[in-house]
Scaffold this motif. Structure first.
Motif: not given
Ligand code: SF4
Ligand code: SF4
Lengths: 389, 116
Positions: B3-5, B7, B10-12, B14-17, B19
């Motif tokens: 399932e895709l999230k 807008w 999502l974190p703003i 495109g930051i991957i929070v 690790p």
């Protein structure tokens, strides 16, 4: 106590930055921006600020260094103009897309070619869709004030966008004016500590900046940027209100000058608004009902304010200091589009002026107003002020 | 397909929070050939494990020794490197390709497994 000083726009911005004491300033010299970072470099050399100053080898690197610094959670600043801004273009988009509240002063200058170093708005207009907030200063005072306000707007958690302060090259950057500066500690308290989000240096919460974002998520991230821009008017007004308390100067998305009963309204960005105000005073003395609307904020575009103000007026004249080849001039296009939905559409006229630093005089402005008085404005006709036929 | 999230979730930027979450990224979806393990022919030399560029070989340590246990198709790209380096792919006497029933790894078109 506010102090009166006679400074150039470049010096005033550097002075504001001294008071803000940003963590990182990265810059490359380019006319007419150079004095901004020259003055600032002196503050660094004299130990007045503890900013890390990075003299880079190009504007592309200047903006890259700012992106790195801002991602680390630092307050980053740079200044540029014209082809320097164009060289940054790629990273200008990245700064906004990564939601980094960098502040950049742009001493607006013509883009090549032929080479021209004078005032023109084509550099900023080329970045108008990059996702940066665009503020436009009319004079040295506004350039100083916007610099003080910029981080508060950009860093707001609902916004997180970079801010571009536009100040006309040479006219504002090199012209000396008397302005009122605030005390160091007043500015320091106003800007406060940076609001950090997703700081790279926060090793307890490691994050990755700038990963690959394909068709699965890119669209969603762009939608977030669109949303962030929608929050700017509210945040701008909030910050402007607080700023008014410390300075007595009240800003809004647009400035209205003698618009209350005005039948004819002119719209322009930047320093030319001063010349227009002068001409309006003369025309008012002759009994003409004329006024000015000056967008202080051009991105996001103050559409609803313009609709409210311009609805039902007899004539609206838009002055652009840049052209859009094969289309209508950028400010005119935006105003015209805003007026599509108003109940009573005014007559509209587009005037391009001042390209490459060409003088704009009260006589030119009067000429455009005269067209409006005669009912001779044609929405689809672009006219030129100060051009030899 | 997970399932895709939307807008708003999502974190703003495109930051991957989170690790190390690349682990969750299923990278084997574009495989066109699938390596199939035939354990009865395997000598557990671990050549396949050593060469696999995607850590798709499953290993278990038994009595202090590594044992080939098959594949993690979540990551396997079907490059065929494992089958190529496997000593059981060559007949030791003739030095010619070994017959399929003697091999420890055979490559099969992914379409053979379409129903799975
Ligand atoms: S290379 Fe072949 S024989 Fe060696 S462990 Fe892997 S499958 Fe078994
Ligand atoms: S086919 Fe390639 S990716 Fe898959 S297990 Fe063998 S070596 Fe690894």
């Amino acid at each position: 106590m506010p102090t009166k000083q006679a400074l150039t726009g470049a010096e005033a911005i550097a002075y504001a930055m001294k008071q803000i004491n940003p963590d990182v300033v990265a810059a490359y010299p380019i006319t007419p921006q150079t004095p901004v970072v020259e003055y600032f470099a002196k503050y660094v050399a004299d130990g007045v600020v503890d900013t890390e100053m990075i003299p880079v080898e190009s504007e592309h690197s200047a903006m890259s260094a700012c992106v790195g610094a801002a991602a680390a959670g630092a307050r980053a600043f740079t200044a540029t103009a014209a082809v320097g801004l164009a060289l940054m273009h790629e990273i200008v988009y990245i700064a906004a897309s990564l939601r980094l509240p960098i502040v950049m002063a742009v001493a607006n200058r013509a883009l090549s070619g032929p080479i021209n170093i004078h005032c023109d708005h084509s550099d900023a207009m080329a970045e108008r869709d990059s996702g940066w907030i665009q503020l436009w200063a009319e004079n040295v005072q506004e350039a100083y004030d916007f610099t003080v306000m910029a981080y508060r707007i950009g860093e707001h958690p609902d916004v997180r966008l970079p801010v571009m302060i536009n100040f006309d090259g040479f006219i504002i950057s090199h012209g000396v004016e008397v302005l009122e500066t605030l005390d160091d500690d007043v500015v320091k308290n106003f800007v406060g500590k940076p609001i950090k989000m997703y700081s790279l240096l926060d090793t307890d919460h490691p994050v990755t900046y700038g990963p690959l974002d394909l068709y699965d998520y890119y669209f969603e991230h762009k939608r977030q940027q669109i949303e962030a821009m929608k929050h700017v008017p509210r945040v701008f007004k909030q910050v402007a209100e607080e700023f008014a308390k410390i300075s007595g100067r009240k800003y809004d998305l647009v400035e209205e000058y003698m618009t209350d009963d005005a039948e004819y309204i002119m719209i322009a960005l930047g320093s030319t608004a001063g010349t227009i105000k002068h001409t309006i005073k003369e025309l008012r003395a002759e009994g003409k009902k004329v006024g000015l609307v000056k967008p202080w904020v051009f991105r996001p575009f103050p559409k609803f304010e313009l609709q409210r103000i311009l609805n039902g007026r007899k004539g609206v004249i838009v002055l652009d200091r840049s052209a859009s080849f094969g289309a209508e001039a950028p400010l005119y296009e935006a105003v015209k589009s805003a007026l599509y939905e108003v109940a009573v559409r005014p007559q509209l006229g587009s005037y391009v002026y001042g390209l490459g630093g060409r003088d704009i005089t009260p006589a030119h402005i009067r000429q455009a107003f005269e067209d409006a008085f005669k009912g001779y404005l044609i929405a689809d006709e672009e006219r030129y002020l100060g051009l030899r036929e | 397909m997970p399932e895709l999230k939307g807008w708003k979730e999502l974190p703003i930027g495109g930051i991957i929070v989170e690790p190390g979450n690349a682990k969750q990224y299923k990278t084997g979806t574009w495989r066109v050939l699938r390596p199939v393990y035939q354990p009865e022919n395997c000598i557990h030399c671990m050549q396949c494990w050593l060469y696999c560029p995607d850590q798709a070989i499953v290993v278990e340590i038994v009595d202090g020794k590594p044992k080939m246990k098959g594949y993690n198709y979540y990551y396997c790209k079907g490059c065929g490197l494992c089958a190529n380096v496997c000593p059981r792919s060559i007949d030791p006497k003739t030095k010619q390709p070994a017959p399929e029933e003697k091999r420890a790894i055979i490559m099969r078109p992914e379409t053979d497994f379409a129903e799975e």
